[in-house]
Design an enzyme around this catalytic site. Structure first.
Site, PDB file in Angstrom:
ATOM      1  N   SER A 163      30.101  45.846  54.525  1.00  8.23           N
ATOM      2  CA  SER A 163      29.508  47.175  54.636  1.00  8.23           C
ATOM      3  C   SER A 163      28.020  47.070  54.939  1.00  8.23           C
ATOM      4  O   SER A 163      27.347  46.120  54.516  1.00  8.23           O
ATOM      5  CB  SER A 163      29.717  47.856  53.285  1.00  8.23           C
ATOM      6  OG  SER A 163      28.821  48.905  53.137  1.00  8.23           O
ATOM      7  N   TYR A 188      29.040  48.584  43.279  1.00  5.13           N
ATOM      8  CA  TYR A 188      29.903  48.502  44.461  1.00  5.13           C
ATOM      9  C   TYR A 188      29.209  47.703  45.567  1.00  5.13           C
ATOM     10  O   TYR A 188      29.757  46.744  46.109  1.00  5.13           O
ATOM     11  CB  TYR A 188      30.272  49.913  44.973  1.00  5.13           C
ATOM     12  CG  TYR A 188      30.676  49.907  46.414  1.00  5.13           C
ATOM     13  CD1 TYR A 188      31.934  49.435  46.793  1.00  5.13           C
ATOM     14  CD2 TYR A 188      29.788  50.297  47.424  1.00  5.13           C
ATOM     15  CE1 TYR A 188      32.290  49.373  48.134  1.00  5.13           C
ATOM     16  CE2 TYR A 188      30.133  50.238  48.754  1.00  5.13           C
ATOM     17  CZ  TYR A 188      31.389  49.780  49.101  1.00  5.13           C
ATOM     18  OH  TYR A 188      31.730  49.702  50.422  1.00  5.13           O
ATOM     19  N   LYS A 192      29.996  43.915  47.238  1.00  5.36           N
ATOM     20  CA  LYS A 192      30.210  43.604  48.668  1.00  5.36           C
ATOM     21  C   LYS A 192      29.323  42.418  49.073  1.00  5.36           C
ATOM     22  O   LYS A 192      29.764  41.513  49.777  1.00  5.36           O
ATOM     23  CB  LYS A 192      29.864  44.813  49.537  1.00  5.36           C
ATOM     24  CG  LYS A 192      30.947  45.873  49.567  1.00  5.36           C
ATOM     25  CD  LYS A 192      32.063  45.546  50.538  1.00  5.36           C
ATOM     26  CE  LYS A 192      33.272  46.406  50.249  1.00  5.36           C
ATOM     27  NZ  LYS A 192      34.452  46.152  51.038  1.00  5.36           N
TER      28      LYS A 192
HETATM   29  N1  UFG Z   1      25.872  63.381  51.254  1.00  4.93           N
HETATM   30  C1  UFG Z   1      25.613  64.692  50.904  1.00  4.93           C
HETATM   31  N2  UFG Z   1      26.539  65.304  50.111  1.00  4.93           N
HETATM   32  C2  UFG Z   1      27.672  64.711  49.661  1.00  4.93           C
HETATM   33  C3  UFG Z   1      27.919  63.370  50.026  1.00  4.93           C
HETATM   34  C4  UFG Z   1      26.978  62.731  50.817  1.00  4.93           C
HETATM   35  O1  UFG Z   1      24.605  65.257  51.293  1.00  4.93           O
HETATM   36  O2  UFG Z   1      28.445  65.357  48.944  1.00  4.93           O
HETATM   37  C5  UFG Z   1      24.912  62.692  52.140  1.00  4.93           C
HETATM   38  C6  UFG Z   1      24.295  61.445  51.535  1.00  4.93           C
HETATM   39  O3  UFG Z   1      23.166  61.772  50.774  1.00  4.93           O
HETATM   40  C7  UFG Z   1      23.998  60.624  52.802  1.00  4.93           C
HETATM   41  C8  UFG Z   1      25.111  61.022  53.776  1.00  4.93           C
HETATM   42  O4  UFG Z   1      25.612  62.262  53.265  1.00  4.93           O
HETATM   43  O5  UFG Z   1      22.780  61.027  53.357  1.00  4.93           O
HETATM   44  C9  UFG Z   1      26.257  60.020  53.817  1.00  4.93           C
HETATM   45  O6  UFG Z   1      26.714  59.795  52.485  1.00  4.93           O
HETATM   46  P1  UFG Z   1      28.104  59.060  52.200  1.00  4.93           P
HETATM   47  O7  UFG Z   1      28.303  59.068  50.716  1.00  4.93           O
HETATM   48  O8  UFG Z   1      29.185  59.643  53.029  1.00  4.93           O
HETATM   49  O9  UFG Z   1      27.847  57.601  52.743  1.00  4.93           O
HETATM   50  P2  UFG Z   1      26.732  56.530  52.351  1.00  4.93           P
HETATM   51  O10 UFG Z   1      25.897  56.325  53.575  1.00  4.93           O
HETATM   52  O11 UFG Z   1      26.042  56.869  51.115  1.00  4.93           O
HETATM   53  O12 UFG Z   1      27.611  55.258  52.045  1.00  4.93           O
HETATM   54  C10 UFG Z   1      28.708  54.952  52.860  1.00  4.93           C
HETATM   55  C11 UFG Z   1      29.792  54.349  51.976  1.00  4.93           C
HETATM   56  C12 UFG Z   1      29.406  53.000  51.528  1.00  4.93           C
HETATM   57  C13 UFG Z   1      28.936  52.161  52.672  1.00  4.93           C
HETATM   58  C14 UFG Z   1      27.855  52.841  53.468  1.00  4.93           C
HETATM   59  C15 UFG Z   1      27.500  52.016  54.665  1.00  4.93           C
HETATM   60  O13 UFG Z   1      30.052  55.163  50.849  1.00  4.93           O
HETATM   61  O14 UFG Z   1      30.568  52.415  51.018  1.00  4.93           O
HETATM   62  O15 UFG Z   1      28.310  54.106  53.874  1.00  4.93           O
HETATM   63  O16 UFG Z   1      26.469  52.572  55.388  1.00  4.93           O
HETATM   64  F1  UFG Z   1      28.468  51.010  52.211  1.00  4.93           F
END
Ligand code: UFG
Length: 372
Positions: A163, A188, A192
Site C-alpha cells: 500500500s 495497519y 504493511k
Molecule cells: N475521507 C473523508 N470522509 C470519510 C472517509 C474518508 O473525508 O468518511 C477522506 C480522507 O480524509 C482522505 C480521503 O477521504 O482525505 C481518502 O480516505 P480513505 O479512508 O478512503 O483512504 P486513505 O487515503 O486514508 O487510505 C487508503 C486505505 C489505506 C491505504 C491508502 C493508500 O484505507 O489502506 O489508501 O493510499 F493504505
C-alpha cells in the site's frame, strides 16, 4: 576440402543463429500463448475479498488456474458464485484463516502451486488502532506462514498487496518507488511496512525467489457486472463506500474530514484507481516479474482528486445526491498522495485505463445490484 566444409558449416550456423533460432523461439512462445503454456496455478490468499475477488476474475480470464484461501472475515461466500457467473470458471476454494498453519500446508501439498498472490490481511485503519495485537498477529503471522510454505514447497513467485501507506506523509508527490519510506501512523500501516520487510528479507535469503511488492494507491469502483464490489461490514472507513451508502440512503450524511489542507479546495487529495485496473496489474505482475529478484511497483493513475471532487463526480455521473458536511481532520491523514506510475508502464506494460467517471458509475451499479 576441410576448409570448404568449415566454410559451409559457418554459413549454416550464421543463418541458423540469426534467422532460424529467433523464429523457433518466437514460434514456441506463440504456441505456448495459444495453448496455455504460460498457464499458472495461482494461490490467491484472501481471494474472496474486495480486491482478491477482482484478481480471481482477471486471472481466470487470462487462463490461469485459481486456488483461494479465505475465512470470510471481511467477505461473503456468495462472491465465489459471482466469480463463476462472470468467468464461467470455478476457483478451488478452502475456507480457513492462514494462521492455521497445518491447513495452509495441506493446500501446498494438495496443489502444485506456481505462484501466490497474498492479499489476506485485516485492513481497517481505525480498528487497527483499537486492536493492534489482532492486527499484528494476523497480518504478520499469515505472511510468515505463506513465506515458510513457499520455501518448503519450492514456490518461487509471490505478489504482495502492499500500500502507498508505506510512504507515510510524502515529502514530494508524485511518489516514485524510490521515495523514502515514511513513518506509518497506525498499526495497519505499520503491519504493511513490516510485511514488505519480511518478504524483502526472505527474497535476500532465497535469491531464487521472485518477490513483488505492489503498492496500491486508493482502489475504488467495482466490477462492471455489478456483482463484485466493496461492501464493508458496519460503518465504512474509506471514502467511496461511505459515499455509496449515503447515496443509497443507508447512512444520513458523509463527513468530509477537513477542508483546510494545502490543496486546491482544502480537502484531501488521493490517487483513486479502479479495482479492475488494479486486478489486471496483478496478472501482469505474476507473469512479467516471474524472475528471481525483488520487484517494487506502484499501482496508481498518477492523477489526484480531492474528496469534494470525488463527491461531485459521483453525483454528476449517477444523477444522485450525496449529502455531506465538513468535519474536523481525521487523525493520521495526509493532505496529498498520488503515484508516479511510470515504472508500471515501463516494466509491466500496465496503465490505468478507467477514469473517475467509470469508478463512480461502477460503484453505483454495484450498489444498485446489491440493493435488489
Ligand atoms: N475521507 C473523508 N470522509 C470519510 C472517509 C474518508 O473525508 O468518511 C477522506 C480522507 O480524509 C482522505 C480521503 O477521504 O482525505 C481518502 O480516505 P480513505 O479512508 O478512503 O483512504 P486513505 O487515503 O486514508 O487510505 C487508503 C486505505 C489505506 C491505504 C491508502 C493508500 O484505507 O489502506 O489508501 O493510499 F493504505
Amino acid at each position: 576440402m576441410l576448409i570448404l566444409s568449415m566454410f559451409f558449416i559457418s554459413i549454416f550456423l550464421y543463418f541458423f543463429y540469426y534467422y532460424c533460432l529467433p523464429f523457433i523461439i518466437w514460434y514456441n512462445e506463440y504456441v505456448k500463448s495459444i495453448y496455455g503454456g504460460n498457464k499458472m496455478k495461482v494461490l490467491v490468499a484472501g481471494g474472496a475479498g474486495y480486491i482478491g475477488s477482482h484478481i480471481c476474475v482477471e486471472l481466470l480470464q487470462a487462463n490461469h488456474e485459481v486456488i483461494v484461501i479465505d475465512d470470510f472475515s471481511n467477505s461473503k461466500p456468495e462472491v465465489l458464485g459471482y466469480i463463476k457467473d462472470i468467468t464461467g470458471k470455478d476457483v478451488k476454494f478452502y475456507e480457513f484463516n492462514i494462521l492455521d498453519e497445518k491447513k495452509t500446508e495441506q493446500v501446498f501439498i494438495e496443489n502444485e502451486i506456481d505462484a501466490v498472490i497474498h492479499c489476506a490481511a485485516f485492513k481497517a485503519v481505525g480498528e487497527s488502532v483499537e486492536k493492534p495485537i489482532e492486527y499484528y498477529t494476523n497480518n504478520l503471522t499469515t505472511t510468515l506462514i505463506v513465506a515458510k510454505m513457499m520455501k518448503k514447497y519450492h514456490v518461487n513467485n509471490i505478489v504482495f498487496s502492499s500500500s502507498a501507506t508505506v510512504y507515510g506523509d510524502p515529502e514530494v508527490v508524485p511518489l516514485t518507488e524510490d521515495c523514502k519510506l515514511g513513518e506509518t501512523t497506525n498499526p495497519y500501516g505499520a503491519s504493511k511496512a513490516m510485511m514488505e520487510r519480511i518478504l524483502t528479507d526472505v527474497q535476500h535469503a532465497c535469491p531464487e525467489m521472485s518477490v513483488t511488492l505492489l503498492r496500491y494507491f486508493n482502489p475504488i469502483g467495482a466490477h462492471e457486472s455489478g456483482l463484485l464490489g466493496e461492501d464493508p461490514k458496519g460503518i465504512p472507513n474509506n471514502l467511496m463506500p461511505y459515499i455509496m451508502k449515503v447515496a443509497a440512503g443507508e447512512l444520513p450524511c458523509l463527513g468530509v474530514f477537513g477542508d483546510d489542507y494545502d490543496t486546491p479546495d482544502g480537502t484531501g487529495v488521493r490517487d483513486y484507481i479502479h479495482v479492475v485496473d488494479l486486478a489486471k496489474g496483478h496478472v501482469l505482475a505474476i507473469e512479467k516479474y516471474n524472475k528471481p529478484g525483488l520487484h517494487v511497483c506502484n499501482l496508481g493513475t498518477g492523477q489526484g482528486y480531492s474528496v469534494l471532487e470525488l463527491v461531485h463526480a459521483f453525483e454528476r455521473v449517477n444523477g444522485v445526491k450525496v449529502k455531506y458536511e465538513i468535519k474536523p481532520r481525521r487523525a493520521g491523514d495526509i493532505a496529498t498522495c498520488y503515484a508516479d506510475p511510470t515504472r508500471a508502464k515501463e516494466e509491466l506494460g500496465w496503465v490505468a485505463t478507467r477514469g473517475i467517471d467509470e469508478m463512480c458509475r461502477d460503484t453505483w451499479n454495484f450498489a444498485k445490484t446489491r440493493m435488489k
